[in-house]
Structures are given as structure tokens and as C-alpha cells.
Scaffold this motif. Structure first.
Motif, short mmCIF file in Angstrom:
data_model
loop_
_atom_site.label_atom_id
_atom_site.label_comp_id
_atom_site.label_asym_id
_atom_site.label_seq_id
_atom_site.Cartn_x
_atom_site.Cartn_y
_atom_site.Cartn_z
N LEU A 41 -9.73 1.89 3.51
CA LEU A 41 -9.96 0.46 2.31
C LEU A 41 -10.20 -0.78 3.02
O LEU A 41 -11.11 -1.42 2.86
N ASP A 52 -11.79 10.71 -2.05
CA ASP A 52 -10.35 10.97 -2.27
C ASP A 52 -9.78 10.39 -1.01
O ASP A 52 -8.60 10.44 -0.67
N HIS A 103 0.96 -1.30 -0.03
CA HIS A 103 -0.10 -0.09 -0.14
C HIS A 103 1.02 1.29 0.00
O HIS A 103 1.56 1.57 1.08
N SER A 122 -6.84 1.41 -5.73
CA SER A 122 -8.06 2.34 -5.23
C SER A 122 -8.21 3.37 -5.92
O SER A 122 -9.42 3.74 -6.07
N LYS A 123 -7.26 4.18 -5.93
CA LYS A 123 -7.30 5.45 -7.11
C LYS A 123 -7.89 5.42 -8.37
O LYS A 123 -8.44 6.28 -9.01
N HIS A 149 -8.13 7.23 0.31
CA HIS A 149 -7.50 6.04 -0.09
C HIS A 149 -6.23 5.48 0.80
O HIS A 149 -5.54 4.85 0.21
N ARG A 187 -11.72 3.70 -7.09
CA ARG A 187 -12.78 4.47 -5.96
C ARG A 187 -12.73 5.65 -6.31
O ARG A 187 -12.31 6.49 -5.46
N THR A 188 -12.97 6.11 -7.39
CA THR A 188 -13.06 7.51 -8.06
C THR A 188 -14.12 8.16 -7.29
O THR A 188 -14.13 9.64 -7.54
N LYS A 199 -2.90 1.09 -3.18
CA LYS A 199 -3.31 2.61 -3.17
C LYS A 199 -3.53 3.06 -4.78
O LYS A 199 -4.63 3.61 -4.89
#
Length: 205
Positions: free
Chosen positions: A120, A113, A78, A105-106, A115, A109-110, A102
Motif C-alpha cells: 500500500l 491480491d 493495518h 484496500s481489499k 494488501h 484495490r480489487t 487492509k
């Protein structure tokens, strides 16, 4: 499930084959200045191994280095950018290939913000982890139980997160984009170590 603490190297043969979750703890965020104190590693089977390096360490850890440098093992991180730089600088190996939760996730998972690993783990796994020991003294003579549990938690969930995030990357059509980012991370870490940590060399200015 257990947390094992080792001095200066990982015992041989304690990890099952396959991907390993990896994290590091250092004395600060400036890699050449702030020494590597701890490497955490887990094969996802329920145990976590913490390898502590003492003041003046030669970082001669052949078993740990062999695992980290093994091209057949995916390394789960991560925020891989930081850990890759610390491992390259102090242990002298490229701990690749990479999957970074990370970045995944970015890319998926937009809608948020948030992350961080804590976010998570909470959203995707319904679990809670404490970040209370994040800024503690990892160079102390004694690593206490709270620090050990915190360090172990940084690798405890990465295998499960990878499984979920891979599905989301596929769903959103971003698997290839994510892989290209993962493949670039060693170069990004090298740029950090060479002095370009705060400057975007890809920008117009």
C-alpha cells in the motif's frame, strides 16, 4: 519528525487531537499465549511514540488506555483484527472506533491480491518501508534502532493512506460497506480470543 520510546505508558499530552494510528508488536500470533510487547501510536503530525511493556508487566498504562478507549478518536490500523484483540486482552480496553487500511484496500484495490502495508505504501504513496524486523524478538531486553524504526513505520503512513482509501471507497460506492466491516471488527477480535479464530461461523459447514 522523531521516534519517541517510552516504558510502560504514554506521557500525558503528547498527542494532538483527532485520529491516531495504532499498531502492536507481540511475541507471536497467538494472542493469549504471546504477550504484548509494544504499542506504537501517532497523531499523524510526524512523530511516532513507542510504548514498551516489559516481562511481567501489569499493563497499567492509564494515559495510553485513555487515548485508545476515547470514543471521539478514530483509531487507524493495518489489520485491525489482530491489534484489537491484543489490546483488549492485555490492556483491557476496546480501542475503537476503527478504520482498517487492509480492509479498505481489499474493498477498493480489487485488481490485486497484495494488501500488505508495504504494498500500500509503495503504490499509493510512492514510498518504501522495510519489513526486515517483522519477525524479530520484541521481548528482548533492548529494542534496537532497526526495530524501533520498523515499529514506527507501521504507524507513520496510516493517516495518509486513510485519506486516499476513503476517496476510493466513496468512488466505488463502498463506504457504508467498509464502515459496517469496521464496526464488526471488535466482535471479530472477540471471536478470535474466544477460540473461533480459524473457523468461519457464518459458513454453511
Amino acid at each position: 519528525m522523531a521516534v519517541y520510546f517510552h516504558e510502560e505508558d504514554l506521557p500525558e499530552g503528547v498527542l494532538a487531537p483527532g485520529p491516531v494510528a495504532v499498531d502492536t508488536e507481540t511475541m507471536g500470533l497467538v494472542t493469549p499465549r504471546d504477550r504484548l510487547c509494544l504499542v506504537q501510536i501517532s497523531d499523524g503530525g510526524g512523530d511516532e511514540h513507542l510504548v514498551r511493556f516489559n516481562v511481567g508487566s501489569a499493563y497499567d498504562a492509564p494515559n495510553l488506555k485513555a487515548v485508545l478507549a476515547d470514543p471521539a478518536r478514530i483509531k487507524l490500523y493495518h489489520f485491525a483484527r489482530f491489534d484489537l484483540a491484543a489490546i483488549a486482552h492485555y490492556l483491557g480496553v476496546q480501542a475503537t472506533p476503527v478504520f482498517c487500511t487492509k480492509i479498505a484496500s481489499k474493498l477498493t484495490r480489487t485488481y490485486t491480491d497484495r494488501h500488505g502495508l508495504k504494498n500500500l505504501v509503495n503504490e499509493l504513496l510512492g514510498a518504501e518501508i522495510s519489513k526486515q524486523q517483522q519477525s524479530s524478538d520484541w521481548g528482548a531486553a533492548e529494542i534496537n534502532e532497526a526495530q524501533r524504526d520498523y515499529a514506527a513505520s507501521d504507524v507513520r503512513f496510516l493517516h495518509r493512506l486513510k485519506d486516499i482509501l476513503e476517496v476510493r471507497l466513496e468512488r466505488e460506492g463502498r463506504t457504508a460497506m467498509a464502515q459496517a466491516c469496521f464496526d464488526f471488527l471488535p466482535a471479530r477480535a472477540a471471536l478470535d480470543l474466544a477460540g473461533w479464530a480459524e473457523h468461519d461461523i457464518f459458513s454453511h459447514m
